[in-house]
Design a protein around this motif. Structure first.
Motif, PDB file in Angstrom:
ATOM      1  N   ALA A   1      -7.136  37.652   9.532  1.00 40.05           N
ATOM      2  CA  ALA A   1      -8.005  36.684  10.200  1.00 40.05           C
ATOM      3  C   ALA A   1      -7.459  36.305  11.571  1.00 40.05           C
ATOM      4  CB  ALA A   1      -8.195  35.443   9.330  1.00 40.05           C
ATOM      5  N   VAL A   2      -6.157  36.119  11.671  1.00 42.80           N
ATOM      6  CA  VAL A   2      -5.559  35.784  12.969  1.00 42.80           C
ATOM      7  C   VAL A   2      -5.735  36.953  13.940  1.00 42.80           C
ATOM      8  CG1 VAL A   2      -3.386  35.293  14.179  1.00 42.80           C
ATOM      9  CG2 VAL A   2      -3.949  34.072  12.064  1.00 42.80           C
ATOM     10  N   ALA A   3      -5.479  38.183  13.468  1.00 45.51           N
ATOM     11  CA  ALA A   3      -5.681  39.358  14.322  1.00 45.51           C
ATOM     12  C   ALA A   3      -7.150  39.469  14.733  1.00 45.51           C
ATOM     13  CB  ALA A   3      -5.242  40.628  13.590  1.00 45.51           C
ATOM     14  N   GLY A   4      -8.053  39.185  13.816  1.00 50.49           N
ATOM     15  CA  GLY A   4      -9.479  39.206  14.129  1.00 50.49           C
ATOM     16  C   GLY A   4      -9.857  38.163  15.161  1.00 50.49           C
ATOM     17  N   CYS A   5      -9.232  36.994  15.090  1.00 50.07           N
ATOM     18  CA  CYS A   5      -9.509  35.934  16.070  1.00 50.07           C
ATOM     19  C   CYS A   5      -9.047  36.357  17.461  1.00 50.07           C
ATOM     20  CB  CYS A   5      -8.829  34.636  15.657  1.00 50.07           C
ATOM     21  SG  CYS A   5      -9.604  33.839  14.234  1.00 50.07           S
ATOM     22  N   VAL A   6      -7.892  36.994  17.536  1.00 52.50           N
ATOM     23  CA  VAL A   6      -7.408  37.503  18.822  1.00 52.50           C
ATOM     24  C   VAL A   6      -8.399  38.546  19.352  1.00 52.50           C
ATOM     25  CG1 VAL A   6      -5.579  38.832  19.959  1.00 52.50           C
ATOM     26  CG2 VAL A   6      -4.986  37.005  18.352  1.00 52.50           C
ATOM     27  N   PHE A   7      -8.845  39.441  18.484  1.00 47.89           N
ATOM     28  CA  PHE A   7      -9.820  40.462  18.872  1.00 47.89           C
ATOM     29  C   PHE A   7     -11.111  39.827  19.377  1.00 47.89           C
ATOM     30  CE2 PHE A   7     -13.372  43.292  17.728  1.00 47.89           C
ATOM     31  CZ  PHE A   7     -13.034  44.407  18.494  1.00 47.89           C
TER      32      PHE A   7
ATOM     33  N   TYR B   1     -16.979  31.229  16.979  1.00 43.35           N
ATOM     34  CA  TYR B   1     -16.752  32.102  15.824  1.00 43.35           C
ATOM     35  C   TYR B   1     -15.481  31.679  15.087  1.00 43.35           C
ATOM     36  CZ  TYR B   1     -20.162  35.113  18.124  1.00 43.35           C
ATOM     37  OH  TYR B   1     -21.294  35.600  18.729  1.00 43.35           O
ATOM     38  N   ILE B   2     -14.466  31.336  15.853  1.00 51.24           N
ATOM     39  CA  ILE B   2     -13.185  30.942  15.255  1.00 51.24           C
ATOM     40  C   ILE B   2     -13.327  29.596  14.558  1.00 51.24           C
ATOM     41  CG2 ILE B   2     -10.780  30.377  15.774  1.00 51.24           C
ATOM     42  CD1 ILE B   2     -11.100  32.469  18.134  1.00 51.24           C
TER      43      ILE B   2
ATOM     44  N   VAL C   1     -11.565  36.912  20.811  1.00 51.34           N
ATOM     45  CA  VAL C   1     -11.361  36.327  22.140  1.00 51.34           C
ATOM     46  C   VAL C   1     -11.284  37.418  23.206  1.00 51.34           C
ATOM     47  CG1 VAL C   1      -9.726  35.031  23.573  1.00 51.34           C
ATOM     48  CG2 VAL C   1     -10.294  34.219  21.278  1.00 51.34           C
ATOM     49  N   VAL C   2     -10.503  38.464  22.944  1.00 48.30           N
ATOM     50  CA  VAL C   2     -10.317  39.537  23.925  1.00 48.30           C
ATOM     51  C   VAL C   2     -11.628  40.278  24.176  1.00 48.30           C
ATOM     52  CG1 VAL C   2      -9.166  41.764  24.308  1.00 48.30           C
ATOM     53  CG2 VAL C   2      -7.860  39.808  23.465  1.00 48.30           C
ATOM     54  N   GLU C   3     -12.331  40.648  23.110  1.00 51.27           N
ATOM     55  CA  GLU C   3     -13.588  41.395  23.256  1.00 51.27           C
ATOM     56  C   GLU C   3     -14.680  40.553  23.903  1.00 51.27           C
ATOM     57  OE1 GLU C   3     -15.006  44.882  22.277  1.00 51.27           O
ATOM     58  OE2 GLU C   3     -13.057  44.744  23.234  1.00 51.27           O
ATOM     59  N   ALA C   4     -14.759  39.295  23.519  1.00 55.92           N
ATOM     60  CA  ALA C   4     -15.782  38.421  24.104  1.00 55.92           C
ATOM     61  C   ALA C   4     -15.573  38.297  25.610  1.00 55.92           C
ATOM     62  CB  ALA C   4     -15.751  37.054  23.437  1.00 55.92           C
ATOM     63  N   ARG C   5     -14.338  38.163  26.031  1.00 55.26           N
ATOM     64  CA  ARG C   5     -14.062  38.086  27.468  1.00 55.26           C
ATOM     65  C   ARG C   5     -14.398  39.400  28.160  1.00 55.26           C
ATOM     66  NH1 ARG C   5      -8.336  34.781  27.679  1.00 55.26           N
ATOM     67  NH2 ARG C   5      -9.243  32.759  27.207  1.00 55.26           N
ATOM     68  N   ARG C   6     -14.024  40.511  27.535  1.00 53.31           N
ATOM     69  CA  ARG C   6     -14.261  41.825  28.127  1.00 53.31           C
ATOM     70  C   ARG C   6     -15.751  42.097  28.311  1.00 53.31           C
ATOM     71  NH1 ARG C   6     -15.262  47.161  26.693  1.00 53.31           N
ATOM     72  NH2 ARG C   6     -15.518  46.682  24.492  1.00 53.31           N
ATOM     73  N   LEU C   7     -16.565  41.666  27.332  1.00 51.69           N
ATOM     74  CA  LEU C   7     -17.996  41.948  27.368  1.00 51.69           C
ATOM     75  C   LEU C   7     -18.828  40.823  27.976  1.00 51.69           C
ATOM     76  CD1 LEU C   7     -18.340  43.566  23.839  1.00 51.69           C
ATOM     77  CD2 LEU C   7     -18.320  44.726  26.056  1.00 51.69           C
ATOM     78  N   GLY C   8     -18.178  39.749  28.393  1.00 52.87           N
ATOM     79  CA  GLY C   8     -18.903  38.633  28.993  1.00 52.87           C
ATOM     80  C   GLY C   8     -19.698  37.829  27.973  1.00 52.87           C
TER      81      GLY C   8
ATOM     82  N   PHE D   1     -14.291  33.455   7.315  1.00 51.34           N
ATOM     83  CA  PHE D   1     -14.066  34.541   8.267  1.00 51.34           C
ATOM     84  C   PHE D   1     -14.859  35.774   7.842  1.00 51.34           C
ATOM     85  CE2 PHE D   1     -11.489  37.739  10.580  1.00 51.34           C
ATOM     86  CZ  PHE D   1     -11.620  37.205  11.846  1.00 51.34           C
ATOM     87  N   ALA D   2     -15.087  35.901   6.540  1.00 54.78           N
ATOM     88  CA  ALA D   2     -15.905  37.003   6.021  1.00 54.78           C
ATOM     89  C   ALA D   2     -17.340  36.912   6.524  1.00 54.78           C
ATOM     90  CB  ALA D   2     -15.891  37.009   4.495  1.00 54.78           C
ATOM     91  N   PHE D   3     -17.738  35.764   7.022  1.00 56.24           N
ATOM     92  CA  PHE D   3     -19.050  35.583   7.642  1.00 56.24           C
ATOM     93  C   PHE D   3     -18.972  35.713   9.158  1.00 56.24           C
ATOM     94  CE2 PHE D   3     -21.764  32.203   9.665  1.00 56.24           C
ATOM     95  CZ  PHE D   3     -22.938  32.938   9.689  1.00 56.24           C
ATOM     96  N   THR D   4     -18.045  34.984   9.787  1.00 57.38           N
ATOM     97  CA  THR D   4     -18.041  34.916  11.245  1.00 57.38           C
ATOM     98  C   THR D   4     -17.574  36.205  11.905  1.00 57.38           C
ATOM     99  OG1 THR D   4     -15.854  33.880  11.274  1.00 57.38           O
ATOM    100  CG2 THR D   4     -17.783  32.418  11.321  1.00 57.38           C
ATOM    101  N   PHE D   5     -16.658  36.944  11.274  1.00 59.95           N
ATOM    102  CA  PHE D   5     -16.190  38.176  11.910  1.00 59.95           C
ATOM    103  C   PHE D   5     -17.266  39.261  11.931  1.00 59.95           C
ATOM    104  CE2 PHE D   5     -13.552  42.119  12.101  1.00 59.95           C
ATOM    105  CZ  PHE D   5     -13.135  41.954  13.409  1.00 59.95           C
TER     106      PHE D   5
END
Length: 121
Positions: free
Chosen positions: A59-65, A81-82, A67-74, A90-94
């Motif tokens: 879940a922590v790794a997913g949260c980092v992902f 989500y977090i 944030v990084v992906e959301a910034r990359r894709l605008g 997290f099984a829903f939000t991810f």
């Protein structure tokens, strides 16, 4: 649905719904039975503790992902989500994030128009 909902995005969306329904079924069951939810997670033996740590790290790794992906894709409001994972699961939000990420990538791909190449003479 919109033209930006690819089959992969719909698959992620279906997984998000399954994650929400599955986890909240057991959450409601725990509430009805007046269980100590947090206590049960950490005191029900090494196997449950192992699964808890395993899922927490994912879940922590997913949260980092997220944030990084959301910034990359605008994509805005990645923090929702977090926050939402603490309120639902997290099984829903991810998978929900993955569905909207896929939709965004399809949308960005559709907005890129190819540059016409002048004829070579």
């Amino acid at each position: 649905m919109s033209r930006h909902w690819s089959p992969l995005a719909v698959t992620y969306l279906a997984l998000a719904v399954a994650g929400l329904a599955g986890t909240w079924y057991f959450n409601v069951l725990a509430i009805i039975q007046l269980r100590d939810f947090i206590g049960d997670l950490v005191t029900s033996g090494p196997a449950v503790s192992s699964i808890t740590v395993d899922l927490l790290v994912v879940a922590v790794a997913g949260c980092v992902f997220i944030v990084v992906e959301a910034r990359r894709l605008g994509m805005r409001f990645a923090w929702l989500y977090i926050l939402g994972s603490g309120l639902t699961a997290f099984a829903f939000t991810f998978p929900l994030f993955l569905a909207l990420r896929q939709r965004r990538m399809t949308q960005l791909k559709a907005s890129v128009t190819p540059t016409p190449v002048p004829p070579q003479g």
